[in-house]
Design a protein around this motif. Structure first.
Motif, PDB file in Angstrom:
ATOM      1  N   LYS A 157      -7.021  -5.085  -0.281  1.00  0.00           N
ATOM      2  CA  LYS A 157      -8.077  -4.081  -0.429  1.00  0.00           C
ATOM      3  C   LYS A 157      -9.267  -4.451   0.436  1.00  0.00           C
ATOM      4  CE  LYS A 157      -6.932  -2.393  -5.063  1.00  0.00           C
ATOM      5  NZ  LYS A 157      -7.344  -2.323  -6.488  1.00  0.00           N
ATOM      6  N   GLY A 176       1.131  10.798  -8.648  1.00  0.00           N
ATOM      7  CA  GLY A 176       0.667   9.424  -8.682  1.00  0.00           C
ATOM      8  C   GLY A 176       1.108   8.681  -7.435  1.00  0.00           C
ATOM      9  N   VAL A 177       0.747   7.406  -7.385  1.00  0.00           N
ATOM     10  CA  VAL A 177       1.116   6.565  -6.253  1.00  0.00           C
ATOM     11  C   VAL A 177       2.041   5.476  -6.765  1.00  0.00           C
ATOM     12  CG1 VAL A 177       0.278   5.119  -4.380  1.00  0.00           C
ATOM     13  CG2 VAL A 177      -1.120   7.034  -5.189  1.00  0.00           C
ATOM     14  N   SER A 222       0.810   5.897  -0.039  1.00  0.00           N
ATOM     15  CA  SER A 222       0.166   7.208  -0.038  1.00  0.00           C
ATOM     16  C   SER A 222       0.965   8.113  -0.968  1.00  0.00           C
ATOM     17  CB  SER A 222       0.172   7.764   1.388  1.00  0.00           C
ATOM     18  OG  SER A 222      -0.172   9.137   1.391  1.00  0.00           O
ATOM     19  N   ALA A 238       0.844  -1.190   0.000  1.00  0.00           N
ATOM     20  CA  ALA A 238       0.000   0.000   0.000  1.00  0.00           C
ATOM     21  C   ALA A 238       0.880   1.241   0.000  1.00  0.00           C
ATOM     22  CB  ALA A 238      -0.902   0.007   1.229  1.00  0.00           C
ATOM     23  N   THR A 289       4.154   2.172  -7.139  1.00  0.00           N
ATOM     24  CA  THR A 289       3.982   0.823  -6.606  1.00  0.00           C
ATOM     25  C   THR A 289       5.205  -0.060  -6.840  1.00  0.00           C
ATOM     26  OG1 THR A 289       2.947   0.068  -8.657  1.00  0.00           O
ATOM     27  CG2 THR A 289       1.483   0.948  -6.952  1.00  0.00           C
ATOM     28  N   SER A 331      -4.060  10.598  -2.111  1.00  0.00           N
ATOM     29  CA  SER A 331      -4.156   9.455  -3.025  1.00  0.00           C
ATOM     30  C   SER A 331      -3.538   8.221  -2.391  1.00  0.00           C
ATOM     31  CB  SER A 331      -3.414   9.783  -4.327  1.00  0.00           C
ATOM     32  OG  SER A 331      -3.904  10.963  -4.906  1.00  0.00           O
ATOM     33  N   THR A 332      -4.182   7.071  -2.606  1.00  0.00           N
ATOM     34  CA  THR A 332      -3.667   5.813  -2.081  1.00  0.00           C
ATOM     35  C   THR A 332      -3.807   4.706  -3.125  1.00  0.00           C
ATOM     36  OG1 THR A 332      -5.813   5.261  -1.093  1.00  0.00           O
ATOM     37  CG2 THR A 332      -4.210   6.367   0.333  1.00  0.00           C
ATOM     38  N   ASP A 333      -3.066   3.654  -2.935  1.00  0.00           N
ATOM     39  CA  ASP A 333      -3.186   2.478  -3.783  1.00  0.00           C
ATOM     40  C   ASP A 333      -2.855   1.257  -2.940  1.00  0.00           C
ATOM     41  OD1 ASP A 333      -1.910   1.575  -7.118  1.00  0.00           O
ATOM     42  OD2 ASP A 333      -3.672   0.934  -5.974  1.00  0.00           O
ATOM     43  N   TYR A 334      -3.450   0.119  -3.299  1.00  0.00           N
ATOM     44  CA  TYR A 334      -3.286  -1.103  -2.540  1.00  0.00           C
ATOM     45  C   TYR A 334      -3.127  -2.288  -3.479  1.00  0.00           C
ATOM     46  CZ  TYR A 334      -5.340   1.665   1.245  1.00  0.00           C
ATOM     47  OH  TYR A 334      -5.604   2.637   2.178  1.00  0.00           O
ATOM     48  N   ASP A 368      -4.239  -5.905  -4.579  1.00  0.00           N
ATOM     49  CA  ASP A 368      -5.600  -6.432  -4.555  1.00  0.00           C
ATOM     50  C   ASP A 368      -5.885  -7.288  -3.323  1.00  0.00           C
ATOM     51  OD1 ASP A 368      -6.032  -6.920  -8.170  1.00  0.00           O
ATOM     52  OD2 ASP A 368      -6.241  -5.157  -6.891  1.00  0.00           O
TER      53      ASP A 368
END
Length: 126
Positions: free
Chosen positions: A65, A105-106, A51, A49, A108, A57-60, A62
């Protein structure tokens, strides 16, 4: 000297919750992305994950989630990972990381992160 220090790991049972913390020192990361990665025995380190530089903004990945939440406290220069409904497959060493650049952007990918903590062990028993 820039440091990222993780804490909060431990041994829990499946279904339990944990909160990891990552305290940054030596510089402020306001305007940089910060994230969490994990590495299980015999596996490569993977993104969990993050920030983004806007701290909103966040992303994880799958698989986490709906169970994990990444929280950023800009004033405290600290990143958190709130984990719930933990599963045995979440067992790993969890690493905090921060970017040096200020791209949007986030991110990964491991290659996008420059600063790394030493990690904290999370073990989930079935």
């Amino acid at each position: 000297q820039v440091q990222l220090v993780e804490s909060g790991g431990g041994v829990v049972q499946a279904g339990d919750s944990l909160r990891l913390s990552c305290a940054a020192s030596g510089r402020t990361f306001n305007g940089n992305a910060m994230g969490w990665f994990r590495q299980a025995p015999g596996k490569e380190r993977e993104f969990v994950a993050a920030s983004g530089r806007d701290s909103v903004s966040t992303d994880y990945i799958d698989s986490v989630k709906g169970r994990f939440t990444v929280i950023r406290d800009v004033a405290k220069n600290t990143l958190y990972l709130e984990m719930s409904s933990l599963k045995p497959e979440d067992t790993a060493v969890y690493y905090c990381a921060a970017t040096r650049g200020t791209g949007w952007g986030v991110p990964t990918s491991r290659d996008e992160y420059y600063y790394w903590g030493q990690g904290t062990q999370v073990t989930v028993s079935s």
